[in-house]
Write an enzyme that holds these catalytic residues in place. Sequence first.
Site, PDB file in Angstrom:
ATOM      1  N   HIS A  63      23.639 -60.849 -38.051  1.00 29.83           N
ATOM      2  CA  HIS A  63      23.732 -60.711 -39.514  1.00 29.83           C
ATOM      3  C   HIS A  63      24.859 -59.867 -39.694  1.00 29.83           C
ATOM      4  CE1 HIS A  63      21.688 -57.268 -37.976  1.00 29.83           C
ATOM      5  NE2 HIS A  63      22.007 -56.662 -39.208  1.00 29.83           N
ATOM      6  N   ASP A 119      25.482 -56.569 -42.570  1.00 31.14           N
ATOM      7  CA  ASP A 119      24.755 -55.958 -43.214  1.00 31.14           C
ATOM      8  C   ASP A 119      24.688 -56.050 -44.916  1.00 31.14           C
ATOM      9  OD1 ASP A 119      23.642 -54.413 -41.216  1.00 31.14           O
ATOM     10  OD2 ASP A 119      25.468 -52.831 -41.139  1.00 31.14           O
ATOM     11  N   HIS A 146      26.581 -58.840 -36.365  1.00 34.53           N
ATOM     12  CA  HIS A 146      26.187 -58.199 -35.212  1.00 34.53           C
ATOM     13  C   HIS A 146      24.615 -58.412 -34.691  1.00 34.53           C
ATOM     14  CE1 HIS A 146      25.480 -55.361 -38.744  1.00 34.53           C
ATOM     15  NE2 HIS A 146      24.253 -55.013 -37.862  1.00 34.53           N
ATOM     16  N   ARG A 160      22.385 -44.479 -39.182  1.00 38.04           N
ATOM     17  CA  ARG A 160      23.312 -45.531 -39.464  1.00 38.04           C
ATOM     18  C   ARG A 160      23.772 -45.025 -41.104  1.00 38.04           C
ATOM     19  NH1 ARG A 160      21.948 -51.601 -41.001  1.00 38.04           N
ATOM     20  NH2 ARG A 160      22.108 -50.770 -43.125  1.00 38.04           N
TER      21      ARG A 160
END
Length: 268
Positions: free
Chosen positions: A98, A100, A248, A263
């Site tokens: 995917h 983000d 990723h 993150r």
Amino acid sequence: MQIKPLIGALGAELLDIDISAPLPPDTLAAVRRALFDYQVIVFRDQKLTLDQHKQFARQFGPLHVHPYILAKPLDGHPEVLRVVKEKDDRRVFGEKWHSDVTFLERPVLGSVLYAIETPSKGGDTLFANMYMAYETLSDGMKAMLEPLTAIHETPVPEVDPATGRPLEPMRLVNKRGEHPVLFTHPETGRKLLYLNTTYVTHFKGMTPEESRPLIDYLCEHATQAAFTCRVRWAPGTVTFWDNRSTQHLPINDYHGERREMHRVTIET
């Protein structure tokens, strides 16, 4: 600062740089250039507080607050997403290829992921180059995809992806973004393939059933080994990726050990 490419497709380590303090203008410009040249940049042996993590990311743009109810921010730091797999968890957060939050109306610039605790082995992340995915398509496929718009939506799961337990009550509100399948990167001006199997449900003007075979083909094409690099983590590793030109995949191969990452995501 030295740049050490990871592999041919994409990715580089940036050496001899401390990102815990504000970067001088020339260094900041060099890091930004490296991000768009290599798409994934890795900093080793960093020691960051939560505020330093956010401070580094803010040098590239305003910070994003994640809308996903299952993605839990740290108390007092709504911009910092805590990504944890406990040793007994069977699944990982974001377990399919995917990019983000592509369900947003405006794609985010990128994410900065900081490793707090890592397993003794495993837990790597794969990244795939969406420029290469586009460039290796046939002319006929490019022509067919040129007018297509992909509908990106938040999935509404019935179970928690980390624990496998039912979610009750369901509190996730669906969000929807529409983006061209062949996307022009606003910084580089290069075309890339912009869709993924996690968030793309169908093409505009088509049903999900009609769309699925082509979505699956394109995503399989985009994530073939020749287009990827692999980032190995250790405590203190920071990886910054261009979310528009990459996908990723976190690898779930460390059952019985704990992994914690923080993150921060940057808006455009």
